[in-house]
Scaffold this motif. Structure first.
Motif, PDB file in Angstrom:
ATOM      1  N   LEU A 202       0.822  -1.205   0.000  1.00  0.00           N
ATOM      2  CA  LEU A 202       0.000   0.000   0.000  1.00  0.00           C
ATOM      3  C   LEU A 202       0.862   1.263   0.000  1.00  0.00           C
ATOM      4  O   LEU A 202       0.593   2.223  -0.737  1.00  0.00           O
TER       5      LEU A 202
ATOM      6  N   HIS B  91      -4.040   8.341  -0.459  1.00  0.00           N
ATOM      7  CA  HIS B  91      -4.025   7.111   0.347  1.00  0.00           C
ATOM      8  C   HIS B  91      -5.257   6.262   0.036  1.00  0.00           C
ATOM      9  O   HIS B  91      -5.155   5.034  -0.148  1.00  0.00           O
ATOM     10  N   THR B  92      -6.437   6.906  -0.050  1.00  0.00           N
ATOM     11  CA  THR B  92      -7.672   6.178  -0.368  1.00  0.00           C
ATOM     12  C   THR B  92      -7.615   5.647  -1.793  1.00  0.00           C
ATOM     13  O   THR B  92      -8.045   4.516  -2.070  1.00  0.00           O
TER      14      THR B  92
ATOM     15  N   LYS C 251      -5.574   2.498  -1.964  1.00  0.00           N
ATOM     16  CA  LYS C 251      -6.312   1.317  -1.504  1.00  0.00           C
ATOM     17  C   LYS C 251      -7.200   0.754  -2.606  1.00  0.00           C
ATOM     18  O   LYS C 251      -7.274  -0.457  -2.813  1.00  0.00           O
TER      19      LYS C 251
ATOM     20  N   SER D  93      -6.692  -2.755  -4.498  1.00  0.00           N
ATOM     21  CA  SER D  93      -7.812  -3.700  -4.485  1.00  0.00           C
ATOM     22  C   SER D  93      -8.105  -4.211  -5.894  1.00  0.00           C
ATOM     23  O   SER D  93      -8.338  -5.412  -6.099  1.00  0.00           O
TER      24      SER D  93
ATOM     25  N   ASN E 175      -2.331   1.397   9.137  1.00  0.00           N
ATOM     26  CA  ASN E 175      -2.886   0.249   8.419  1.00  0.00           C
ATOM     27  C   ASN E 175      -2.728  -1.057   9.192  1.00  0.00           C
ATOM     28  O   ASN E 175      -3.081  -2.120   8.678  1.00  0.00           O
TER      29      ASN E 175
END
Length: 887
Positions: free
Chosen positions: A69, A89-90, A93, A97, A450
């Motif tokens: 990440l 950061h989002t 993710k 994913s 995290n």
């Protein structure tokens, strides 16, 4: 079967299988037995890879999910798309994913496919750089791990892989087998492996029903009471039941669940927060390691090694019990914290902190720490992350973190996890090169945020779980919650970085309503056959909207009355027990104030004593008699209090020189430069007291100039006036209180009329001085002071962001906009009568303060409390919460 490997989808299910196996051996009265090979799939893969590393069969480094990440986020921040993203950061993710899903579904070739939109173009760019970095530094991530194991399995014979060669594999409890895992199963089956796909034993429940609750909070409370009832109903010598409580979106409701269960299982937690691990229940959902207070202090300590650090971090550190001599030097720490808060509004340096500490004779122990930190801060050149990890440890050792106080169980486990995390952080050397201190600290904090951490509590009979965590487990009693049509099955949430058609076609997670329905039905059917007694529940309201039972449980019968009655009786018993807790009622506490009749000195506080007494008697008592003062809130810009001071001083200096409206009008052509000169003088004084950047001061000058020009435009349109006095000090006697007040301004109007003015930078309302009880006593207090003239009115001059102007009340019509004659207020009174009402109200407030009347009684209810800075001291919030919880 001896020699078989049993794999489960989760570590929790593997642990449950091991526990059940041991229990069966004990029941069979076996003295010793061979430990079965039972592991979660991910744990087995990692263990296999470690075997390959140790044996020298691979030179690649396996990254953790956190490392992947961080790497993806760094790639995104360096990309050409970075300036369009608000939350890298989002985004990282979501991108990771999508990357993982493509590998798990054997669709990684789609990374090179043609793009349909800009999101997919960005995704391809991120993945291209991510893949290049993995190849360049010989790294693999968790999504690629099983592919590499399969490759090794194919390229080597049994002798090479003997330690991990599988002869009999049992896949237990898998609800969803990914194409990647399916490919692995086919491979090992081709290698003469015996393969079994097994599901947990189904149970035909003795009772299966549903309950409707008012809302989610009521649902959680009922589930907690039900669990408590089940524990207490156990007969002596009877085996403790396995009790499960399952909530589909547990992380979103974790705090409510903790509060409800603490209240049910430990009523005293309402007055003394629980700092131990409950032996009765365990919540599976973990929270980030950085949310534990003892760990938060770590990062505050490390941020103080930057060139500038925040006053907020310093306050947090000096307030904490996790640093050196926090108990021994508490008073000194608090004095320094207050001095720093008064002198620096936002940021300060170590040098500035040292200069503050040097003013205190007993601050030598703290100075020694700061000087050592200053010396350490000089060695912040770019270096490896492993070196920074040791550097961080040195900083924490200087502060003697986690302090001298004995840690409770939760703190002890969190600290141990943190030190383990320090070792894990060193491994980022394999992912990143040399970095600066700020970069290392940023990565350190993101890495820790995290890491989900939950104190160990495996033996608790009540397990509170999410849906996926509960799948495959067997219980005696089970409660499935929050199963309404808006929540279960969950709404589809396809990944925006992948083509929607691909996601639907490959039946990827969250791709479509059909996929969510089929998966949810499979999970629900399994859970409804996993316990002897099962209750399903749903609320009537969700987000204040009516909801209905999920169609997956709508066929269940409504719970019998006696089941609901037992739950209600348990809640009532707990509520009755809570009533036995002794609450101290503050509403009639009284501590008289001692006044020397022969030498009545002025009491510090002035008009604020009356203002706070009117707002809430406890606030006046705490502020002026207990000296309970909070630190100024931290703001991004100039503190509102400082802004008010600047406006007041600018207006004072202006009217000291410009003494009439006529002189103001004569200044028209030179008004702006004249105001600029005054503003510069005032801000120059503030600069010597407070450390702000020059940019902030320039912005403040522009803001104040605009407000003053607006004020002067209003002053020009008023009827003629002259300035009789500015910042006029007066001593007044109200009842037994002798106080000093300062009137901002006194205007002499035509026909020998006078107007008393108070500047306000917040919104006011005329009702505040007309209604009884009195809400704003300051203007009536002005009228109590002695003058050589008779005042004809009082007013606020509201200096606001959007609107400026006068607002007040007068004896006669003064022809000033915003000042209302008493005859037009619809209160059927005269000026003389109004003066008497004010006199009575001020005497009442004075007597209450002298008598020590300290009731918790905010005049505007919760609205008054929102504007009060004593929330950590005043117990009214706890009282309201208790009343809400226990009625």
């Amino acid at each position: 079967m001896s020699g078989a490997l049993l794999l489960t989808p989760t570590r929790r299910l593997a642990a449950a299988c091991l526990k059940d196996f041991d229990a069966s051996m004990q029941e069979a009265q076996r003295q010793a037995w061979e430990m079965p090979k039972i592991q979660g799939l991910q744990d087995w893969c990692i263990q296999y890879w470690q075997h390959l590393e140790v044996s020298g069969y691979t030179d690649c480094y396996l990254m953790t999910a956190q490392e992947s990440l961080l790497l993806m986020e760094e790639i995104i921040q360096k990309s050409s798309y970075a300036d369009r993203l608000l939350k890298p950061h989002t985004t990282a993710k979501l991108v990771l994913s999508a990357w993982n899903t493509l590998h798990y579904w054997c669709e990684s070739k789609q990374i090179e496919a043609s793009c349909e939109n800009v999101d997919q173009e960005a995704f391809q760019d991120f993945c291209k750089h991510y893949r290049h970095h993995l190849s360049q530094f010989k790294l693999i991530d968790q999504a690629q791990l099983l592919d590499h194991i399969m490759q090794h399995y194919c390229e080597n014979d049994e002798s090479v892989t003997q330690a991990f060669y599988i002869r009999h594999l049992i896949c237990y409890g898998f609800d969803d087998i990914t194409p990647q895992f399916s490919k692995f199963l086919k491979l090992i089956e081709s290698k003469s492996c015996i393969l079994d796909i097994d599901s947990p034993t189904t149970i035909t429940p003795d009772s299966l029903s549903r309950i409707v609750c008012e809302d989610v909070q009521d649902e959680i409370k009922r589930a907690a009471a039900w669990a408590k009832e089940k524990l207490l109903s156990k007969k002596p010598g009877e085996k403790i039941s396995k009790i499960g409580i399952v909530l589909p979106n547990l992380p979103a409701y974790r705090e409510q669940v903790v509060q409800a269960f603490d209240a049910i299982f430990d009523t005293e937690s309402q007055i003394s927060p629980i700092a131990k691990i409950s032996p009765e229940y365990n919540i599976s959902t973990a929270i980030p390691l950085t949310q534990y207070p003892c760990i938060q202090i770590c990062f505050s300590l490390l941020r103080m090694l930057k060139f500038e650090f925040s006053v907020a971090d310093l306050s947090l550190v000096l307030n904490s019990a996790y640093i050196k001599d926090s108990i021994k030097h508490q008073d000194m720490y608090q004095a320094i914290k207050s001095k720093v808060a008064d002198s620096y509004q936002d940021k300060l340096t170590l040098e500035q902190w040292i200069s503050v500490c040097q003013k205190y004779s007993d601050a030598n122990p703290l100075l020694e720490v700061i000087m050592a930190l200053k010396s350490l801060a000089t060695h912040q050149k770019r270096q490896k992350i492993s070196n920074w990890s040791r550097y961080f440890e040195k900083v924490l050792n200087l502060w003697d973190w986690p302090g001298e106080r004995a840690l409770n169980s939760i703190e002890h486990q969190a600290v141990n996890r943190f030190y383990k995390f320090l070792d894990e952080f060193c491994q980022l050397d394999m992912v990143f090169g040399n970095v600066t201190y700020s970069d290392a600290l940023d990565k350190f904090q993101k890495f820790a945020s995290n890491i989900a951490f939950q104190p160990e509590n495996q033996g608790a009979p009540i397990q509170i779980l999410g849906i996926l965590e509960a799948s495959g487990l067997i219980f005696d009693e089970l409660w499935l919650m929050n199963l309404h049509h808006e929540n279960w099955p969950p709404k589809a949430e396809p990944n925006p970085f992948l083509p929607l058609a691909l996601q639907k076609q490959a039946f990827m997670p969250h791709a479509s309503p059909q996929r969510e329905y089929e998966f949810s039905k499979k999970i629900t059917d399994k859970l409804l056959t996993s316990a002897t007694h099962i209750i399903c529940s749903y609320p009537l309201l969700h987000d204040n909207n009516p909801v209905y039972p999920s169609e997956l449980i709508s066929h269940l019968a409504v719970a019998e009355d006696h089941t609901i009655q037992r739950i209600d009786q348990r809640i009532e018993q707990i509520s009755n027990h809570a009533e036995n807790i002794e609450y101290i009622d503050d509403y009639f506490q009284s501590i008289p104030l001692s006044l020397n009749a022969q030498n009545k000195e002025s009491i510090k506080g002035g008009s604020q004593i009356f203002e706070y007494q009117a707002q809430c008697p406890f606030k006046a008592f705490a502020k002026f008699r207990l000296k309970a003062n909070n630190s100024e809130p931290q703001t991004l810009g100039v503190n509102p209090k400082i802004r008010g001071i600047i406006i007041h001083e600018c207006l004072q200096k202006f009217w000291e020189q410009v003494k009439s409206q006529q002189a103001l009008i004569a200044l028209s052509d030179n008004l702006a430069p004249f105001l600029e000169g005054i503003i510069s003088q005032v801000i120059a004084v503030q600069k010597r007291k407070i450390s702000y950047t020059e940019v902030l001061w320039q912005l403040e000058k522009m803001r104040v100039k605009g407000m003053l020009l607006d004020i002067m435009a209003i002053e020009k349109t008023r009827p003629s006036f002259q300035i009789s006095a500015v910042e006029s000090f007066h001593s007044i006697q109200v009842g037994e209180l002798h106080i000093n007040i300062r009137i901002d301004r006194i205007d002499a109007l035509e026909n020998e009329q006078y107007l008393l003015i108070d500047y306000k930078t917040s919104n006011m309302h005329i009702k505040n001085i007309v209604d009884v009880p009195l809400r704003s006593p300051q203007l009536p207090l002005y009228l109590m002071s002695e003058h050589t003239f008779v005042s004809n009115g009082v007013a606020w001059f509201v200096v606001g962001k959007e609107e400026n102007g006068l607002l007040g009340i007068s004896a006669q019509d003064l022809d000033i906009e915003g000042i209302v004659p008493v005859s037009e207020l619809n209160i059927s009174t005269t000026w003389e009568t109004q003066l008497q009402v004010w006199h009575n109200e001020l005497n009442r407030l004075s007597q209450e303060y002298v008598d020590g009347y300290l009731t918790l009684k905010p005049i505007n209810g919760i609205q008054t409390c929102r504007l009060c800075d004593l929330s950590s001291f005043c117990r009214i919030q706890d009282k309201m919460q208790a009343e809400k919880m226990y009625g």
